[in-house]
Design a protein around this motif. Sequence first.
Motif, short mmCIF file in Angstrom:
data_model
loop_
_atom_site.label_atom_id
_atom_site.label_comp_id
_atom_site.label_asym_id
_atom_site.label_seq_id
_atom_site.Cartn_x
_atom_site.Cartn_y
_atom_site.Cartn_z
N GLY A 71 0.78 -1.23 0.00
CA GLY A 71 0.00 0.00 0.00
C GLY A 71 0.81 1.28 0.00
O GLY A 71 0.25 2.37 0.17
N VAL A 72 2.11 1.21 -0.22
CA VAL A 72 2.95 2.42 -0.27
C VAL A 72 2.74 3.11 -1.62
O VAL A 72 2.71 2.45 -2.67
N LEU A 73 2.59 4.42 -1.61
CA LEU A 73 2.45 5.18 -2.84
C LEU A 73 3.84 5.55 -3.35
O LEU A 73 4.59 6.28 -2.72
N VAL A 74 4.17 5.00 -4.53
CA VAL A 74 5.47 5.22 -5.16
C VAL A 74 5.28 6.16 -6.35
O VAL A 74 4.31 6.02 -7.09
N ARG A 75 6.19 7.12 -6.49
CA ARG A 75 6.14 8.05 -7.61
C ARG A 75 7.45 7.94 -8.38
O ARG A 75 8.53 7.97 -7.81
N VAL A 76 7.34 7.83 -9.70
CA VAL A 76 8.51 7.91 -10.57
C VAL A 76 8.37 9.19 -11.38
O VAL A 76 7.35 9.39 -12.05
N SER A 77 9.36 10.07 -11.24
CA SER A 77 9.33 11.36 -11.93
C SER A 77 10.52 11.47 -12.85
O SER A 77 11.64 11.09 -12.48
N ASN A 100 14.07 8.96 -20.75
CA ASN A 100 15.51 8.97 -20.53
C ASN A 100 15.76 8.59 -19.07
O ASN A 100 15.55 9.40 -18.17
N PRO A 101 16.21 7.36 -18.80
CA PRO A 101 16.35 6.90 -17.41
C PRO A 101 17.34 7.71 -16.59
O PRO A 101 17.25 7.75 -15.37
N LYS A 102 18.28 8.39 -17.26
CA LYS A 102 19.25 9.21 -16.52
C LYS A 102 18.60 10.44 -15.91
O LYS A 102 19.16 11.07 -15.02
N LEU A 103 17.40 10.80 -16.38
CA LEU A 103 16.69 11.96 -15.87
C LEU A 103 15.48 11.57 -15.02
O LEU A 103 14.53 12.33 -14.89
N CYS A 104 15.52 10.35 -14.45
CA CYS A 104 14.40 9.84 -13.67
C CYS A 104 14.83 9.47 -12.24
O CYS A 104 15.97 9.07 -12.02
N ARG A 105 13.87 9.54 -11.33
CA ARG A 105 14.08 9.11 -9.95
C ARG A 105 12.77 8.52 -9.42
O ARG A 105 11.68 8.93 -9.83
N ALA A 106 12.91 7.56 -8.50
CA ALA A 106 11.74 6.99 -7.83
C ALA A 106 11.70 7.54 -6.41
O ALA A 106 12.73 7.67 -5.74
N TYR A 107 10.48 7.88 -5.95
CA TYR A 107 10.28 8.47 -4.63
C TYR A 107 9.17 7.73 -3.90
O TYR A 107 8.28 7.15 -4.52
N ILE A 108 9.17 7.83 -2.58
CA ILE A 108 8.06 7.36 -1.76
C ILE A 108 7.26 8.60 -1.37
O ILE A 108 7.79 9.51 -0.75
N ASP A 109 5.97 8.61 -1.74
CA ASP A 109 5.12 9.76 -1.40
C ASP A 109 4.32 9.53 -0.13
O ASP A 109 3.97 10.50 0.56
N TRP A 110 4.00 8.27 0.17
CA TRP A 110 3.17 8.02 1.35
C TRP A 110 3.27 6.56 1.75
O TRP A 110 3.41 5.68 0.90
N SER A 111 3.25 6.31 3.05
CA SER A 111 3.24 4.94 3.59
C SER A 111 2.03 4.78 4.49
O SER A 111 1.72 5.69 5.28
N PRO A 112 1.35 3.64 4.44
CA PRO A 112 0.19 3.42 5.31
C PRO A 112 0.59 3.14 6.77
O PRO A 112 -0.26 3.13 7.65
N MET A 113 1.87 2.93 7.02
CA MET A 113 2.32 2.62 8.38
C MET A 113 3.07 3.80 8.98
O MET A 113 4.15 4.16 8.50
N SER A 114 2.51 4.39 10.01
CA SER A 114 3.15 5.56 10.63
C SER A 114 4.48 5.20 11.27
O SER A 114 5.36 6.04 11.38
#
Length: 171
Positions: free
Chosen positions: A68-74, A106-120
Amino acid sequence: MAPKFVLIALVSVLVLFVGAIPTKVSAVTAVTAPTPTYSAISIVGEIFCKSCKLPGYVDYLHASPVNGVLVRVSCFDKNWNYISKHANSIPGGFFYLTWPDAASFNPKLCRAYIDWSPMSFCSVPIYGPGPYGGVELYLVAEKNVTGGTEGTYSPGVIYLGAPKGAVCPNS
């Protein structure tokens, strides 16, 4: 007399060789491999909690998968437009998403981030060092698909940790 003749002969040979040396040297430029072009892009990865021993705990990672973690790839595309895609992790901590524009990816211009976790108690992303945060993507597989080749990229395993003062539930 012989030594004078030998000296003149050596000088003549030297002049011949020096005259044959080119005066301009051209530099050789390095050839870089072209970036592969794919008809489809998929991005896969896993999210694990480093703080607690939860169901599914993996000994060799010393971590538990998180659902349930919200992952963002930008990414910035080739025209420097900023594009983001989101996915939720499923049981086992896995996430999967497809990129909308394979031609400008272009994978060199990308990053993956965690935006939210259901577990505090396990909600702080643990990223490696770097000025931009997030996790870089790398190529993990190529496969033939209808209409071309699909490139699969991954940030690998992204870890979450505990915020200050958080306590893990009994596990």
